[in-house]
Every structure is written in C-alpha cells, then in structure tokens.
Design a protein around this motif. Sequence first.
Motif, mmCIF file in Angstrom:
data_model
loop_
_atom_site.group_PDB
_atom_site.id
_atom_site.type_symbol
_atom_site.label_atom_id
_atom_site.label_comp_id
_atom_site.label_asym_id
_atom_site.label_seq_id
_atom_site.Cartn_x
_atom_site.Cartn_y
_atom_site.Cartn_z
ATOM 1 N N SER A 50 37.086 -3.115 1.025
ATOM 2 C CA SER A 50 37.830 -3.330 2.270
ATOM 3 C C SER A 50 38.961 -2.337 2.491
ATOM 4 O O SER A 50 39.285 -1.993 3.632
ATOM 5 N N GLU A 109 42.447 -15.332 8.118
ATOM 6 C CA GLU A 109 41.291 -15.620 7.273
ATOM 7 C C GLU A 109 41.775 -15.734 5.835
ATOM 8 O O GLU A 109 41.947 -14.722 5.142
ATOM 9 N N ARG A 155 35.000 -10.931 14.596
ATOM 10 C CA ARG A 155 34.425 -9.650 14.197
ATOM 11 C C ARG A 155 34.551 -9.494 12.681
ATOM 12 O O ARG A 155 35.548 -9.906 12.098
ATOM 13 N N SER A 156 33.574 -8.858 12.086
ATOM 14 C CA SER A 156 33.734 -8.452 10.693
ATOM 15 C C SER A 156 34.636 -7.234 10.667
ATOM 16 O O SER A 156 34.851 -6.565 11.689
ATOM 17 N N LEU A 157 35.164 -6.922 9.499
ATOM 18 C CA LEU A 157 36.049 -5.765 9.392
ATOM 19 C C LEU A 157 35.330 -4.479 9.808
ATOM 20 O O LEU A 157 35.896 -3.681 10.588
ATOM 21 N N PRO A 158 34.097 -4.206 9.355
ATOM 22 C CA PRO A 158 33.416 -2.977 9.821
ATOM 23 C C PRO A 158 33.209 -2.969 11.333
ATOM 24 O O PRO A 158 33.373 -1.928 11.980
ATOM 25 N N GLU A 159 32.864 -4.124 11.914
ATOM 26 C CA GLU A 159 32.666 -4.182 13.363
ATOM 27 C C GLU A 159 33.979 -3.902 14.094
ATOM 28 O O GLU A 159 34.007 -3.230 15.130
ATOM 29 N N LEU A 210 39.714 -10.885 13.682
ATOM 30 C CA LEU A 210 38.769 -10.994 12.570
ATOM 31 C C LEU A 210 37.862 -12.233 12.634
ATOM 32 O O LEU A 210 36.710 -12.142 12.210
ATOM 33 N N PHE A 237 40.662 -13.431 2.981
ATOM 34 C CA PHE A 237 40.690 -11.967 3.094
ATOM 35 C C PHE A 237 41.470 -11.363 1.924
ATOM 36 O O PHE A 237 42.574 -11.798 1.607
#
Length: 932
Positions: free
Chosen positions: A440, A431, A468-472, A465, A434
């Motif tokens: 983050s 990404e 998924r998002s980073l928190p997910e 990624l 990012f």
Amino acid sequence: MTAHTTTTSSAPGPRLRVELLDGVVARLDGAPLDLGARRPRAIVARLALDAGRRVPLAQLVEELWTDAPPSAEVTVRSGVSRLRGGPLAPYLSGGRGGYLLDVDPADVDVLALREALRDPGGPGYRAALERWERAWTGRPLAGLDDVPFAAREAEALALEHAAALETLAGIRIEAGEFEAVVTSVGGLVRERPLADRPVALLATALARSGRDGEALRVIDEFGDRLGETRGLDLPAALLGLRTAILRRDPVARADGTAPERLGVPLPLTELVGRGAELDAVDDARTRSRLVTVTGPGGVGKTRIAIEVLRRGGAHDRRQVFLDLVPFRDLPATLSALAELVGAIRPDLDAIAGILRDVPTILVLDNAEHLRDDVAELATELLARCDGLVVLVTSRDALRMPGERRVRVEPMLGEALADAVRLFAARAADIEPGFRLDAASEPLVRSLVLALDGIPLALELAAARLPARSLPELVAEIRARGIVGGTSAEDRHASVVAMVEWSTDLLTPVQRELFGQLGGFAGAFSHDAATAICEVPGAEVDELLLELVERSLVSTSRTVDGTTAYRLLIAVREVARRQYAGDRTAWRERHRRWHAGLVDGLRSELYGHGEAAATAVLERSANDLAAALADSVAAGDRESALLIVGGMARVWYRRSALVDGVVRIEQALAIPGPAPAIAEARAQLGLGLMRFFMREPQASGRAIAAAIVAAGEAGDDSILAVGLAYRGYLEGATGALEAATASLRAALAVPGPSLAAAATVQMIAADLQRAGGAPASALAGLERAIALARQAGEQWVETLATHLVAKVLIASHRGQDAIDLLVPVISHTWADGRPTHTIAGIFLVAAAAATLDENEAGARLLAATDTHARRYSWDPDANDPDGNREHRMRLRAALTDGQWAEAADAGAAMSLADAVAACAELARPGVRGGRAG
C-alpha cells in the motif's frame, strides 16, 4: 489591618523562638519552655502572630473567647502575669493598653515561612516551599481548637500549606520531578477531595510520567465526587486536560493550569507532521509580535494555528481565536471580537483595554478576504497592547512593517513521509483495517504526489475508500487530473475541484443536506442541524454522520465535551454554489430555531446553569448574529425580540453594552406584532443596558415599556424587576415618594422568580442605605444575598455584597468590609468578571481610608482608575457622592509626594496584583481563605 504599636526586638539574653505548626512551643536557645495551661499558651500564640507589635487588650479578649465572660480582661492579665513569672519575663511587656511579645518575626515559624514566600522570583523561593512541605504536621496550634483566633488561623495555615504544595508541584513538574509530585499532591487530593487544582496537578504529573490510565482515573474519580456531593459537572479545564491525555496531546502547563481560552477550537484528530512549521512560528514569535501564517487553501494553516495555541507560549495567559469567515468588514469584525473578549464597546480602545491586561495571543483566522482591515486592526491593537501577540492565517501576507511570515507549503519533499502518514491515519479512521505495508505504501505515495501533498485533499481522498479500492482511487485521481499548477490561485482552485469531486459520489439526499449545511455562518451543533435542515425521506442525523465520514463536514470538541460541526471555507464555497433548494424557507427555520434556543436558555442565565447556558450561546454567536440580521431583514419581529431579549443578559454580563443597545433597538424597530413577553424581555434588557451606561431618561423609557408589556404578558418577574428599577431611577432624581411607591409595588408582586425577588430586595435595601437607614439596609441585603444564593444568581449576590460593604464602611467598620470583600474579589477575578473585581477593589480602597491605610488605599484607587478605563466601568454610576467622599478622604490624608508616588505605583499594578494587594489588607484568616 488592625492598628498596632510596633517595636524592634530588644530582649536581652537567650534567643526566643516560637513554633505554631505543631501545637504551641516556645524555646529559649533551643530548650522548650513550660507555658502552663491552655489560656497562657493561647496568649503566647496570639502575641507571636503579631511578633514585636502591641496587641490591644480588647482585641485579645475578642480573639481568645467566642463569648467573653465579664472577667475576661482579668483572666488575660492573670495569664500574662504567670508567664512573666517564668523565663518569658524579659520578652513580655505591656499593661491595660495591650501586650507585646518581643520576638523577632524571623523566629516565629509561621511568620518566617510566610515572609520567605513573599518573593516568588527570589532564589530561595523553592527552598521556602520545601520547608513548608517538611514542617507541616497537620496540627497547627493544636490544643487550642475552641479558641476563635486559633481555629481561624489553623484553617488559614492549612490552606496556605495546600497552596504552597500546589506551587511546589508546578515547579517540580516543570523540572520533570513527577514522582515527587505524585507523592506530595496525592496526599493533598485525599485531604481536599473537592479541590480541582490538586487533581489537575496530579493528573498532569501521572500523564507526563507515562501513567495515562492512572491520570484519567484521578480525573474521573474527582468528577464522580463532584457530581455526588455537589451535583456539578467536571470543570472545563479538567475536561480539557482529560481530552488531552486521551489523545496524548501536550497536556496542561507545568503549574497544572491552562491559559484562559476564548473561542479556541479543540480538534478531535492528532496533528501529523508540521513540526518545522510549528518551530518556525515559535521562532517568529521571538522576533515579532505580528506573525502571519500563509499558504494555499487546504494546506492546514488553521490547524497549525490551533496547535500553536495548544502547545502554548511560555508567557501566554490568555488565548483568543476568532474565525473571520462570517465577517465582511471591519465593524463586523470589531463587534465579534468585542463580544468574544467582553469589551463594553465594539471599538479598538475598549477591546485593547481587555487585551492589554494580561499577556495574550490573538489568532485572526482566514483573513484573506479582509486583508487590509485585518492589517489595520492588528496595527492598532499592537500599538495599544504591549503584551499582545497577533497570529494571522491567510492565503496572502498582510505586507506590514515588522510582520514575520511563516509559509506553509504542501506536504512534499522532506514532508512527503508525513503526508503519507496523514493519509494512512485518516484512511484508518474510515477503514479500521487500513495499514501501510509494502503493497500500500507506494500507492499512497503516488496518491500524495498526485494530490500535490495538500492535507485537505488527502483527507477528502481518504473518505472515498469505502467506495473505491486504493488502486482504483489512485487511478481515478490521475485520470481526472484534479491537482495542478504552482501558484496559490491554482492550488486553491485545485482544492475546490477536489471538494467538487468529493461530492460526485453523494446520494441525492446527502447532496441536499450538504447544500443546506452551507447556510450556517459558523460552527453548529447536532441539534441545530437536525432541527433546521429538512431532507424528505431521510434522517438528517444519519446523513450528517455520513458527511463527516466523507470529510466534507469537520468536527471539533467543545470544552463541555459536546461535538461542534463546521464546513471549511472551500467546502462551504462549494456547498453554497451547488445548492439549488429553497434557501428562504431554510433561513426562516434557522432564525426561528435560534430564537427558540435563546428563549429556552433564558431562565438558565439567571441561575445555577448560567455558565453552561452562556457557553452554548457563545458557541452559536455567529449564527445568532446571522439569525438576528435575517430577522431584521425579513421583518420577523418575534424572532428578533426573542433573540435580543435573552442575549441581553449575556451582553451586559460581558459588558458589550453599546453593541447590545444597537441590536435591541434594531429588533424593537421592526414593525408589526409580537408576543408581549418578548417585548417585555427586550425592553427590560434595553432599560438595564441604558441604566448601566448612565442614561437615565432612555433607561426610564425602556423600563416603563417593559412594565406595561410584562403586565400584559402576566410575567411577575419582569414586572417586579421593572418596578424596582423604576424606583431606583426615581430615587436617584430625588423623587423619593414615587420611588417608595414603586418599590412597594415591586415587593408586592406575588410570584416573581427567586432571582427577580433577590434583585428587588437588593434595590429596595440600597434605597434604604441611601436614605440613612443602615440597619434596615443590612437586613434587606442579607435577604437579597440569601435569595440570590438559593437562585444561583451570582450577579445579584456580588452586587448585594458590595452594598453591604458600603454600609460597613459608612459605619466605620472598614476592616469588616475588607474581610467581606476579599473572598468576593478573588472569586469574581477567577470567574472572569473583571468589572465586578474592579468594583470590589474600589471599595477596599475606600475601606482602607477608615483604617489609616491611606497609601495602600491610594494605590488601589489608582489601580481601579486605570483598569476602570480599560473595562469601561464607571465608579460614579450608582454612588457619585459617596465615591467622591472616599477619594477626597484618601487625598487629604497624604502629602502631594505620597499621593503622586501611590498613584504611580497603583497605575502600574495589573489587576491580579491589585487583587493580591486587597488580600494583604484582610485579617489573616481571610488571607488564608484566598489561597484555596
């Protein structure tokens, strides 16, 4: 060297000095002398080059005129007489037997500089190089351009000056004096636009001074010149340097050269962190020649080993990297290592013979499944090779005496920040937007801790990624509890679990390709993947890129700039276990594709494309071996014969004769039909290998079968070569009429390739040489060399040149033979053909005997004996009587003490030392040519 009478300088009066680097100038106590017209100046210059030694009148004539007139000797005597009428009278002596200039060699600028450079390790070496730099005007022996010796010597001096500047540049780079290198070597690049070493030095100096853009432009402009003028690609070493500059890696060594690299991967991504581990490996190397890097799977042991090689030890001249994953026992490992380094047999003695020649580091990667075998291999090689370092990567130590262990742990504790940076770097690859920031970074830190700081797990997580998002991603990893435990087994199981988790999001077509890729034995190309793997309803090349993006397929860059793909051990383990498709059909496509690969490249192996074709085949070595084994198991005679028929050339060029014979005979033993052309190629390869192994009967049987099959296939090239070698074998057994008939038949074959025609001409000429017809032999060998050069067949060109040298030696033209051989020896040594180098050195030793250079010849003979054993080269294979005669002549010319002293000195020579010793016996112009 030409024989001279030597005296010591005894001229009274003022000190005479002669300067040849800017015209021809003689000075007495600093005052220049009037030497008169061009011919007297040429006489002074020529005598000064042999200061204090009498030069025969006939030689002076030969070197002062291209086509000497009948009055040449009178002209020389008249010129000397005029010189004796002036201030040089006390310094000139001689008469009809020759002339001598009584001057100290230290007072001839060229000789003094050459003498100062004879001791590279001496305290005044750099100062001597700098004197070369200052003294050079670009006008050596100016005004004598049409005088033969002067033209030759001027060319030699130009090459020696270039070599001195290159050496000085290496010293300055090491000292951090980059601007001085840019100034001096920049001019050298302009003077020698097609020489690659000045370009490497200049680019290295520019890169190390922070001028990467200029460094890349220097390399690219050289590549353009090379392509436009010679149709050649950028050399591998410069390509590697360019890649290193692009990635801001540690660039080439201080002298602008890189060690010889065999099998070393070129990573596409920068190593993040691990500085402490790299320092620990460096320290371990100072304490032991056996270092084992241990740690759990996925922790980055292989990447650290590769970085150790890229950083390079201070004394490594060769780096060898062998991935042990495809092998299951010691014999298979020995076979692969022998083929990688070019040993004639897959045994410890043959491999050690190669590895002991220069300081070498051998990496044995992924050794955990072969721990006992690797321990035995390392023990035996280290005992045989003083200059060898073995670096092993394994989950467990070898547990051997003297072993130094470097433990690689997950990136936690003090390395946690590096782990965060690693994840961020890989995430940015996936990404591009990012970034690590206040929001983050805590999440990434939490993710790193959840994944236990294992680099492979971090890379696999980063690949998720896009979905998924980073928190997910962090929440899912915590919820699944993938990583846990502190033992090596627990961590390996965790890595496998991470890989399995990474496959959860694969689509059905991605999962299908992933499973098929697990069938490859080693690294594979894009072409191999797209041709062998079949995924209905999807494009394999697109799926391959998607798997790369998910970090399930790793990539590296080859020396020719192409991309190689591979599955890491844990990833391959999962791919093979999960695959439920038809592996039988896949294996059939795999072996047939690889058979086609070899078949398609076979013609390139005999011409200008040999190096590139060999590189492709060597990169596919693991899968070629797997395809051959599968062909044997499946009874696929055609695929097996196509593989061995093409690889035979690689095997005998690599001197892997024993292994090659075994593989070809396995293929030939498969029952069933096969195309006649495949049969012919395999039988010819077997016949040539048996020929080089001095097994004439077995060779004759295979060559006879090749001739029959070639006739059936209508292949004129194999037919002609087969007939020629049959004639050679017949001549060796005394069947001269049969040999003559076979050679006539070979020469009459209407349409062979240029390479085949060159081979036939060479063999026919060698039989003429053996039959006592030197003039006819020389004419035939000249035709063979011309055809070989046109075809790009270096192997035949080298052998034919060696045969020309044998004719010259037999005709008592030893100096001509040496002058012919020295450039060829230098080329074969630089080109990585040590057996050809040794053969050339042996002939120089024979030629030295004809010049009364008996001690030098005996030293070279002892050197060839030592290195012949290491490389399994047999000097008696083709001409035992002639070789025995040369040996006896040298032995008879020396006392017992002289012979023993020469033998000891020669046995201690490295092959590089022997190459340099040969050059010292050549005429000055040839010696200078070597420097370029």
